[in-house]
Write an enzyme that holds these catalytic residues in place. Structure first.
Site, PDB file in Angstrom:
ATOM      1  N   CYS A  76       2.247 -28.211 -18.922  1.00  0.00           N
ATOM      2  CA  CYS A  76       2.648 -29.197 -18.665  1.00  0.00           C
ATOM      3  C   CYS A  76       3.462 -28.693 -16.777  1.00  0.00           C
ATOM      4  O   CYS A  76       3.682 -29.539 -15.596  1.00  0.00           O
ATOM      5  CB  CYS A  76       4.296 -29.582 -18.747  1.00  0.00           C
ATOM      6  SG  CYS A  76       4.276 -30.370 -20.483  1.00  0.00           S
ATOM      7  N   CYS A 105       1.013 -22.848 -20.603  1.00  0.00           N
ATOM      8  CA  CYS A 105       1.989 -24.645 -20.667  1.00  0.00           C
ATOM      9  C   CYS A 105       1.690 -24.817 -19.518  1.00  0.00           C
ATOM     10  O   CYS A 105       1.677 -24.704 -18.026  1.00  0.00           O
ATOM     11  CB  CYS A 105       3.696 -24.120 -19.668  1.00  0.00           C
ATOM     12  SG  CYS A 105       4.607 -25.160 -19.527  1.00  0.00           S
ATOM     13  N   THR A 162      28.396 -20.610 -17.895  1.00  0.00           N
ATOM     14  CA  THR A 162      28.595 -22.068 -16.555  1.00  0.00           C
ATOM     15  C   THR A 162      27.072 -21.767 -16.085  1.00  0.00           C
ATOM     16  O   THR A 162      26.679 -22.626 -15.494  1.00  0.00           O
ATOM     17  CB  THR A 162      29.680 -21.754 -15.938  1.00  0.00           C
ATOM     18  OG1 THR A 162      30.930 -21.840 -17.055  1.00  0.00           O
ATOM     19  CG2 THR A 162      30.372 -22.462 -14.936  1.00  0.00           C
ATOM     20  N   GLU A 204      27.986  -8.010 -20.762  1.00  0.00           N
ATOM     21  CA  GLU A 204      28.144  -8.781 -20.653  1.00  0.00           C
ATOM     22  C   GLU A 204      28.513  -9.605 -22.474  1.00  0.00           C
ATOM     23  O   GLU A 204      27.270  -8.803 -22.903  1.00  0.00           O
ATOM     24  CB  GLU A 204      26.788  -9.717 -20.568  1.00  0.00           C
ATOM     25  CG  GLU A 204      26.178 -10.832 -20.932  1.00  0.00           C
ATOM     26  CD  GLU A 204      27.392 -11.925 -20.107  1.00  0.00           C
ATOM     27  OE1 GLU A 204      27.557 -12.561 -18.883  1.00  0.00           O
ATOM     28  OE2 GLU A 204      27.327 -13.302 -21.099  1.00  0.00           O
ATOM     29  N   SER A 250      32.353 -25.430  -9.647  1.00  0.00           N
ATOM     30  CA  SER A 250      30.535 -25.359  -9.410  1.00  0.00           C
ATOM     31  C   SER A 250      29.869 -24.967  -8.271  1.00  0.00           C
ATOM     32  O   SER A 250      28.767 -24.900  -7.716  1.00  0.00           O
ATOM     33  CB  SER A 250      30.014 -26.681 -10.091  1.00  0.00           C
ATOM     34  OG  SER A 250      30.616 -27.538  -9.268  1.00  0.00           O
ATOM     35  N   HIS A 296      25.622 -25.531  -1.605  1.00  0.00           N
ATOM     36  CA  HIS A 296      26.744 -26.553  -0.664  1.00  0.00           C
ATOM     37  C   HIS A 296      26.617 -25.462   0.402  1.00  0.00           C
ATOM     38  O   HIS A 296      26.481 -24.329   0.562  1.00  0.00           O
ATOM     39  CB  HIS A 296      28.430 -26.965  -1.847  1.00  0.00           C
ATOM     40  CG  HIS A 296      27.804 -27.596  -2.840  1.00  0.00           C
ATOM     41  ND1 HIS A 296      28.378 -29.352  -2.876  1.00  0.00           N
ATOM     42  CD2 HIS A 296      28.241 -26.352  -3.862  1.00  0.00           C
ATOM     43  CE1 HIS A 296      27.927 -28.879  -4.299  1.00  0.00           C
ATOM     44  NE2 HIS A 296      27.986 -27.789  -5.149  1.00  0.00           N
ATOM     45  N   CYS A 331       2.576 -26.430 -26.031  1.00  0.00           N
ATOM     46  CA  CYS A 331       2.189 -24.799 -25.813  1.00  0.00           C
ATOM     47  C   CYS A 331       3.118 -23.712 -26.769  1.00  0.00           C
ATOM     48  O   CYS A 331       3.155 -22.664 -26.018  1.00  0.00           O
ATOM     49  CB  CYS A 331       2.416 -24.200 -24.332  1.00  0.00           C
ATOM     50  SG  CYS A 331       4.245 -24.869 -24.076  1.00  0.00           S
ATOM     51  N   ALA A 355      22.799 -26.727 -10.120  1.00  0.00           N
ATOM     52  CA  ALA A 355      21.668 -26.364  -9.043  1.00  0.00           C
ATOM     53  C   ALA A 355      22.130 -26.636  -7.283  1.00  0.00           C
ATOM     54  O   ALA A 355      20.618 -26.936  -6.962  1.00  0.00           O
ATOM     55  CB  ALA A 355      20.560 -26.895  -9.788  1.00  0.00           C
ATOM     56  N   ILE A 356      23.012 -26.596  -6.658  1.00  0.00           N
ATOM     57  CA  ILE A 356      23.108 -27.729  -5.151  1.00  0.00           C
ATOM     58  C   ILE A 356      23.542 -25.986  -4.934  1.00  0.00           C
ATOM     59  O   ILE A 356      24.565 -25.741  -4.996  1.00  0.00           O
ATOM     60  CB  ILE A 356      23.868 -28.898  -5.371  1.00  0.00           C
ATOM     61  CG1 ILE A 356      23.180 -29.464  -5.584  1.00  0.00           C
ATOM     62  CG2 ILE A 356      24.270 -28.721  -4.011  1.00  0.00           C
ATOM     63  CD1 ILE A 356      23.752 -31.195  -6.127  1.00  0.00           C
TER      64      ILE A 356
END
Lengths: 472, 406
Positions: free
Chosen positions: A419, A417, A58, A49, A354, A67, A459, A64-65
Site C-alpha cells: 500500500c 508493504c 504529544t 525519555e 500544537s 505554521h 504485509c 502535522a502543520i
C-alpha cells in the site's frame, strides 16, 4: 553511518558521571534542544525519555502543520518563536529530507460571523509580520477547492502554511543529537528530581542521573517535574485531539489546509492533506484529567465525520486508513511557559502547544541562550554533520521507483508493504539506523510500513518477521 | 518498454487460472505479475483443506502450488516480487521489482488484485491503539507462513466462514478463543460449523453484540462489547481478530479511471468480465469481496475465453451492456452490468436474512426472470443463474434485482 560516539540506551543502569545538561523529554521540543546542544562539543548532554522511542507523546499525534504563525497572539513569545522557527524548520527540512509541502491554508467562513472575522484575522497576521494573506470570495474559493461542501461564504488564503512529517522531524533532531554526542536514554521515566545547590539528581527506574543543568521538556508531565523542583507556575490539562486519516484516494479532493475560523463558539475541525498522501480530519478538543487517555471515542469520531461531511462531503465516502488521538499539553496560560530559574540552573519549557513542532528550532535556540544566562559555559560551536532522513513524502519518488537505487541494491525493489510501497531495503535501513525502532509502531513511523489502507492485512506478518529477525 | 500479449496483475487463483487458460489457448506471451514472493494468493496461507475438487481436496498451500504449476506448465510467465504501480498508457503499466522499474505494454490486461479485510480503524472501532489487533489475513500469515506467536487469549469479531477459520488458526497457534462476537442475531455459517465451534470447540458466540472499545496501552488488555439490550462487558484478551468485511483491492483499477460498481466498490464488469476501459478485464475477489478460490478460478477461465475474443476481434462491447442493480435488502450483485450474450452466473449479498425468497429480475417494469432460493443469509453467497440475460434490451434501462414476497 553511525558515529562511534552514538549512544542510545534502553536498559541497564544510567551512567554515574554527571552530565553538564540533562534534557527531560524526547519529544520534538526536547530533541530540538538536544540537537542545539550537540553544536557544543564541550558539553556532555543527556536526553532522558520515559518511553521506548523519541516523539512518543504529544509529538506523534498532532496535526502535522508547519505554521506561519499568522494567527498567534501578537507580541507573545509563542508568536516570535513560531515565526522564527517556521523559517528555520523549512530550511532544515529541505536540508535533511523531511517532507514538507507548502500547500497553503484557507480559513473557510461558513456563516456571517465567521466571514466578519476574516478581515480581523488578516490584520492579526499583519501584526505578526505575515503579509501574504488574501480574502477570497466564494467564486475564487470554489475554484481553488471544487470539492468543498456547499454554503461557504468566503475564505482567507494563507499561502505560507505547509504540511510536514512530524515523526521525521523529531527523529532527524534526535539522530543529529545522538550522532553529535548526546546520550539518549530511553525507558527512563523520571520519578523524582532534586537540586542540591550544584547538581540535579533525577531518580528514574534505571537509577539516578546527575547533571549540573536541567531542561524540563516533559510535555504533558512538565508541571509534575516543575513541582518536584518547587515551582507552581502552571498546570497541564491534557486536551485530547482525535483525528481520522483518510485513504490516499481522498487526497485528490483537497488542495489546501482547510482551517476553521476561530469564533466565540470555539474552534471547528480542519481538513488537511498530509505529506504522506492522505487526508487528515480533526482534531476534537476535549479537556481531560487523564494524561494517558489517548483513546478515540465513538462520540468523537461521529462528531468529526459530521463536521467533515459539511466541509468536504466526498471525504466521508472514502475509506479510513487510521484513527488516532493525541493529548496537547494545554495550560491555563495563553502563551508558552518557558522560564529560567538561575538559582537552580533549571529551565522549564512548558505549555508548548500544537505550534511546538513549528517553533521547535527557535525554542531550542531560546533555551540555549537561557542556559548560558543560567551560567552554563557553552564553549565553542561546531556544526554537526547534516543528517539525511528517508523521504517519506508523497511528492518524492519512492526508492522502488528509482532505477539507479534499485540497480545498486535490489532490496530497494523488493516491496514488503505494498500500500505504501515500502521496500525491504528501507525497513533494513531503519532497523540499522542510529535510533532504531523498538516496536512495530516505531518502524511504521520511520518507514510507513503497515501505515497504508490495508493496515497490515497483506504485509503485517512479513514486516513483523523482518523486525523480529533484526531485533533478535 | 517491453511488449507482451496479455498481462495479468495478481497471481492468486483468478489470475493464475486466466493465465493458464490463455497460455494454453495460444494467446501468445502471457505474463503474471505477483507482488508477493510466492504466487498463489490467499490459499498460500490457508492451512486447512477444502481447496481443489470434491474428489481431490487439497490444502491451501498445495492448491496454490497446483495453480502456479499449471500456469507455468501451460507456458505463462509467472513473475513474483513484481508490483504493478500505475498506468502509463491505455494498456501500459509501470512496474517495479528487484530488477528495477519497468514499463510493460500489453494487448489485454487482466486485473486480479484481490481484496482485504477492513482494518479496525476503517471500521471506526474506538479505543487505544495497542499491539495485538489483527485481521484474519495477517493472523493466518503470521501463524502459517512465519510461525509467529500471536498472544494467548483472542476475541474474534465476526461469525462468518472466515471468522471460524480465524478461530481455528488462533487455536492452531496455541491460543484460546475467548469469544466470537457478531452484531447479527445468528452466526453466518453452516449450522454444522456453528454447532461444532460452540459445542466441541467450546467457543462462546455473543450474538447481537458490538465491539465498542479496545483497551490497553502497549498490548491489548481487553475489548468492551455491548449487547443490543444495553448490557456492556469487558472481555479480557491480548489479541483481537477483525474478520470479514472485505473491500476490493481496487487501487490499480481506480488509478486507471475504471468505472467502479457502487455496490461492491470493485471494478464494474459485465458477464464477459470486461471493465469500462477497453482491453482491461477483471476477475476474482476484486469483483465481489469475497468468494471462494474455486469461483475465482472459474472466472479466470471464463475471462480467458473473452480475452481471446478481444485479441482476435478487437471489439469492446462495454457500451452494449446495461447496469444490474441490487435493491435493498440486497446489498450488491456481481457482475454489475449485463449484455444479452452473458452466461456467467451472478453472486449477490443480502443485508438481512431471507427465508424462501424469490429473486425477481426486471427491466423497465418487465419481469425477465424469477428465481426461488432456499435461504439467504448476510455475509454468505447468494447465487442467481444467468439464463435470463438473452431477454435484456441493451437499449433499455438498468436491470433491477429485488426480493419479492412470493
Amino acid at each position: 553511518m553511525n558515529s562511534p560516539r552514538a549512544t542510545v540506551t534502553t536498559h541497564g543502569p544510567l551512567p554515574d558521571r554527571p552530565y553538564d545538561v540533562a534534557v527531560v523529554g524526547a519529544g520534538v521540543v526536547g530533541c530540538a534542544i538536544a540537537r542545539a546542544l550537540a553544536h557544543r562539543p564541550k558539553l556532555r548532554v543527556a536526553l532522558v525519555e520515559a518511553q521506548d522511542d523519541v516523539g512518543q507523546g504529544t509529538s506523534k499525534a498532532n496535526t502535522a502543520i508547519l505554521h506561519t504563525g499568522f494567527d498567534a497572539v501578537p507580541g507573545s513569545l509563542e508568536a516570535r518563536l513560531v515565526r522564527e522557527g517556521s523559517r528555520q524548520l523549512a530550511a532544515y527540512a529541505a536540508e535533511s529530507g523531511i517532507p514538507v509541502e507548502e500547500v497553503g491554508a484557507l480559513l473557510v467562513a461558513w456563516d456571517e460571523e465567521q466571514l466578519a472575522a476574516l478581515p480581523r484575522l488578516a490584520q492579526k497576521a499583519e501584526r505578526n509580520a505575515y503579509r501574504e494573506t488574501r480574502l477570497l470570495d466564494p467564486a475564487e474559493l470554489y475554484e481553488r477547492e471544487p470539492h468543498l461542501g456547499p454554503g461557504a461564504l468566503g475564505a482567507l488564503h494563507v499561502p505560507g502554511e505547509s504540511v510536514i512529517c512530524p515523526w521525521t522531524t523529531t527523529l532527524a533532531y534526535a539522530t543529529q543529537a545522538v550522532r553529535g554526542g548526546v546520550d539518549l536514554h530511553l525507558n527512563s521515566p523520571v520519578q523524582d528530581a532534586s537540586h542540591d545547590g550544584s547538581t540535579h539528581r533525577l531518580r528514574t527506574r534505571r537509577g539516578t542521573l546527575r547533571a549540573r543543568h536541567l531542561v524540563n521538556a516533559a510535555g504533558l508531565h512538565a508541571d509534575t517535574l516543575d513541582r518536584r523542583l518547587g515551582h507552581h507556575d502552571f498546570t497541564v490539562t491534557p486536551r485530547r485531539g482525535q483525528l481520522i486519516v483518510y485513504d490516499r484516494f481522498a487526497r485528490a479532493l483537497v488542495r489546501h489546509i482547510l482551517l476553521p475560523v476561530p469564533t466565540a463558539l470555539g474552534k471547528g475541525v480542519l481538513v488537511a492533506p498530509t505529506v504522506h498522501g492522505n487526508v487528515l480530519l480533526g482534531p476534537t478538543a476535549e479537556d481531560l484529567g487523564d494524561k494517558r487517555a489517548t483513546n478515540s471515542t465513538a462520540d468523537g469520531l461521529a462528531t468529526l465525520r459530521e463536521k467533515g461531511r459539511r466541509i468536504l462531503p466526498e471525504l466521508v465516502e472514502e475509506e479510513i486508513t487510521a484513527v488516532y488521538a493525541g493529548l496537547r499539553a494545554a495550560t491555563e496560560h495563553d502563551d508558552y511557559r518557558i522560564t529560567a530559574h538561575p538559582a537552580q540552573a533549571y529551565i522549564t519549557v512548558g505549555g508548548i502547544r500544537s505550534t511546538g513542532l513549528t517553533a521547535s528550532l527557535a525554542i531550542a535556540d531560546h533555551v540555549t541562550g537561557l542556559l548560558a544566562e543560567n551560567g552554563l559555559d557553552l564553549g565553542p560551536v561546531r556544526q554537526p554533520p547534516p543528517v539525511r532522513m528517508p523521504d517519506l513524502g508523497e511528492s518524492a519518488p519512492r526508492p522502488c521507483e528509482q532505477p539507479q537505487l534499485v540497480a545498486a541494491d535490489p532490496e530497494y525493489g523488493t516491496l514488503v508493504c505494498h500500500c505504501e510501497r515500502v521496500s525491504r531495503g528501507e525497513i533494513r535501513d531503519a532497523l540499522a539506523s542510529t535510533i532504531p525502532p523498538r516496536t512495530l509502531d516505531g518502524l511504521r513511523r520511520r518507514t510507513r510500513a503497515r501505515a497504508g489502507r490495508c493496515q497490515g492485512y497483506h504485509c503485517g506478518a512479513a514486516v513483523r518477521a523482518l523486525f523480529e529477525e533484526a531485533r533478535g | 518498454m517491453r511488449n507482451v500479449d496479455v498481462l495479468v496483475v495478481g497471481g492468486g487463483p483468478g489470475g493464475l487460472a486466466a493465465a493458464a487458460r490463455l497460455a494454453a489457448a495460444g494467446a501468445g506471451s502471457v505474463e503474471v505479475l505477483e507482488r508477493e514472493q510466492q504466487a498463489g494468493g490467499v490459499p498460500r496461507y490457508c492451512a486447512h483443506g477444502g481447496f481443489g475438487t470434491w474428489s481431490r481436496s487439497l490444502t491451501g498451500p498445495a492448491y496454490a502450488r497446483l495453480l502456479t504449476d499449471a500456469a507455468v506448465a501451460a507456458g505463462a510467465v509467472v513473475r513474483t516480487g513484481v508490483s504493478a504501480l500505475d498506468w502509463a498508457g491505455p494498456l501500459t503499466l509501470t512496474t517495479t521489482g528487484p530488477g528495477g522499474p519497468e514499463t510493460i505494454t500489453a494487448r489485454a490486461v487482466v486485473l486480479a488484485t484481490g481484496a482485504h479485510e477492513r482494518s479496525r480503524a476503517a471500521r471506526l472501532v474506538p479505543g487505544t491503539r495497542p499491539a495485538g489487533v489483527l485481521t484474519t489475513g495477517e493472523l493466518q500469515q503470521s501463524v502459517h507462513l512465519y510461525g509467529q506467536h500471536i498472544g494467548s487469549r483472542a476475541v474474534i469479531v465476526g461469525a462468518q466462514d472466515v471468522s471460524y477459520t480465524a478461530a481455528r488458526t488462533v487455536r492452531a497457534a496455541g491460543a484460546d478463543v475467548v469469544a466470537m462476537v457478531t452484531e447479527l442475531p445468528y452466526p453466518q455459517t453452516s449450522p454444522a460449523r456453528a454447532h461444532d465451534a460452540r459445542l466441541r470447540g467450546r467457543v462462546p458466540l455473543l450474538t447481537d453484540t458490538t465491539v465498542t472499545e479496545l483497551l490497553g496501552h502497549g498490548r491489548l488488555s481487553g475489548v468492551r462489547v455491548r449487547h443490543r439490550d444495553g448490557r456492556t462487558i469487558t472481555l479480557l484478551c491480548d489479541t483481537v481478530i477483525f474478520t470479514g468485511d472485505f473491500v476490493p483491492d481496487h487501487e490499480l483499477a481506480r488509478r486507471g479511471g475504471v468505472d467502479l460498481d457502487p455496490g461492491t466498490r470493485g471494478p464494474a464488469v459485465d458477464g464477459a468480465l470486461r471493465t469500462s476501459r477497453p482491453g482491461v478485464f477483471a476477475v476474482g475477489s476484486v469483483l465481489h469481496p469475497v468468494e471462494s478460490a474455486a469461483m475465482a478460478v472459474r472466472e479466470g477461465a471464463h475471462a480467458a475465453g473473452r480475452v481471446m475474443e478481444w485479441l482476435t476481434e478487437g471489439a469492446w462491447a462495454w457500451s452494449a451492456g446495461v447496469p444490474v442493480t441490487a435493491e435493498p435488502p440486497l446489498r450488491w450483485i456481481a457482475p454489475g452490468r449485463v449484455t444479452p450474450t452473458d452466461r456467467l452466473p451472478y453472486v449477490l449479498r443480502t443485508t438481512t436474512p431471507l427465508t424462501r425468497p424469490v429473486l425477481e429480475v426486471a427491466q423497465d417494469g418487465r419481469v425477465l426472470y424469477r428465481h426461488r432460493l432456499r435461504t439467504a443469509v448476510p455475509n454468505r453467497t447468494v447465487r442467481l443463474p444467468a439464463g435470463w440475460t438473452g431477454r435484456v434490451d441493451p437499449r433499455g434501462g438498468a436491470v433491477r434485482v429485488r426480493v419479492t414476497r412470493r
